[in-house]
Design a protein around this motif. Structure first.
Motif, PDB file in Angstrom:
ATOM      1  N   UNK A   5       0.868  -1.180   0.000  1.00  0.00           N
ATOM      2  CA  UNK A   5       0.000   0.000   0.000  1.00  0.00           C
ATOM      3  C   UNK A   5       0.900   1.224   0.000  1.00  0.00           C
ATOM      4  N   UNK A   6       0.732   2.082  -1.010  1.00  0.00           N
ATOM      5  CA  UNK A   6       1.576   3.260  -1.090  1.00  0.00           C
ATOM      6  C   UNK A   6       0.887   4.464  -0.434  1.00  0.00           C
ATOM      7  N   UNK A   9      -0.968  10.617  -0.435  1.00  0.00           N
ATOM      8  CA  UNK A   9      -1.091  12.069  -0.278  1.00  0.00           C
ATOM      9  C   UNK A   9       0.193  12.738  -0.732  1.00  0.00           C
ATOM     10  N   UNK A  10       0.090  14.024  -1.102  1.00  0.00           N
ATOM     11  CA  UNK A  10       1.304  14.765  -1.429  1.00  0.00           C
ATOM     12  C   UNK A  10       2.181  14.868  -0.199  1.00  0.00           C
ATOM     13  N   UNK A  11       3.464  14.953  -0.307  1.00  0.00           N
ATOM     14  CA  UNK A  11       4.251  14.989  -1.546  1.00  0.00           C
ATOM     15  C   UNK A  11       4.584  13.611  -2.101  1.00  0.00           C
ATOM     16  N   UNK A  12       4.238  12.533  -1.412  1.00  0.00           N
ATOM     17  CA  UNK A  12       4.549  11.186  -1.916  1.00  0.00           C
ATOM     18  C   UNK A  12       3.855  10.916  -3.246  1.00  0.00           C
ATOM     19  N   UNK A  14       2.264  12.908  -6.432  1.00  0.00           N
ATOM     20  CA  UNK A  14       2.304  14.256  -7.018  1.00  0.00           C
ATOM     21  C   UNK A  14       0.919  14.881  -7.161  1.00  0.00           C
ATOM     22  N   UNK A  15      -0.054  14.088  -7.543  1.00  0.00           N
ATOM     23  CA  UNK A  15      -1.407  14.592  -7.742  1.00  0.00           C
ATOM     24  C   UNK A  15      -2.347  13.929  -6.736  1.00  0.00           C
ATOM     25  N   UNK A  16      -3.563  14.433  -6.679  1.00  0.00           N
ATOM     26  CA  UNK A  16      -4.562  13.861  -5.788  1.00  0.00           C
ATOM     27  C   UNK A  16      -4.807  12.394  -6.150  1.00  0.00           C
ATOM     28  N   UNK A  17      -4.957  11.564  -5.150  1.00  0.00           N
ATOM     29  CA  UNK A  17      -5.200  10.140  -5.379  1.00  0.00           C
ATOM     30  C   UNK A  17      -6.513   9.936  -6.120  1.00  0.00           C
ATOM     31  N   UNK A  23      -9.243   2.670  -3.914  1.00  0.00           N
ATOM     32  CA  UNK A  23      -9.868   1.348  -3.838  1.00  0.00           C
ATOM     33  C   UNK A  23      -8.819   0.242  -3.830  1.00  0.00           C
ATOM     34  N   UNK A  24      -7.756   0.406  -4.613  1.00  0.00           N
ATOM     35  CA  UNK A  24      -6.689  -0.600  -4.640  1.00  0.00           C
ATOM     36  C   UNK A  24      -6.030  -0.720  -3.265  1.00  0.00           C
ATOM     37  N   UNK A  25      -5.807   0.399  -2.602  1.00  0.00           N
ATOM     38  CA  UNK A  25      -5.220   0.369  -1.259  1.00  0.00           C
ATOM     39  C   UNK A  25      -6.171  -0.312  -0.279  1.00  0.00           C
ATOM     40  N   UNK A  26      -7.469  -0.005  -0.387  1.00  0.00           N
ATOM     41  CA  UNK A  26      -8.466  -0.619   0.488  1.00  0.00           C
ATOM     42  C   UNK A  26      -8.520  -2.130   0.259  1.00  0.00           C
ATOM     43  N   UNK A  27      -8.452  -2.540  -0.991  1.00  0.00           N
ATOM     44  CA  UNK A  27      -8.471  -3.965  -1.319  1.00  0.00           C
ATOM     45  C   UNK A  27      -7.247  -4.671  -0.732  1.00  0.00           C
ATOM     46  N   UNK A  28      -6.077  -4.059  -0.849  1.00  0.00           N
ATOM     47  CA  UNK A  28      -4.868  -4.646  -0.278  1.00  0.00           C
ATOM     48  C   UNK A  28      -4.996  -4.799   1.227  1.00  0.00           C
TER      49      UNK A  28
END
Length: 75
Positions: A5-6, A9-12, A14-17, A23-28
């Motif tokens: 799971x990455x 949020x900025x600055x990690x 560059x743009x808004x998720x 959803x991919x993070x939630x699934x993981x």
């Protein structure tokens, strides 16, 4: 815990998720916590509800965060 799971949020990031990234993070997360990569048919509904609930909570969190004095756009 969920190393794949990455940070979403900025600055990690560059743009808004995007919704897809959230959803991919939630699934993981649900996969890690449940111990199932894909649930059996009798667990599919509860698995999907958990993914949706976590994705919603994640979007709410990201929408409310302030990063280094800058307000992140509230969605």
């Amino acid at each position: 815990m969920c190393r794949s799971i990455k940070t979403l949020r900025p600055p990690a990031l560059a743009e808004e998720a995007t919704e897809e990234e959230i959803r991919a993070a939630a699934l993981q997360y649900v996969r890690k916590v449940s111990g199932f990569r894909a649930p059996a048919a009798h667990n599919q509904e509860v698995f999907e509800r958990a993914v949706e609930a976590i994705a919603g909570a994640t979007a709410e969190l990201l929408g409310g965060l302030e990063v280094r004095g800058q307000v992140v756009r509230r969605g």
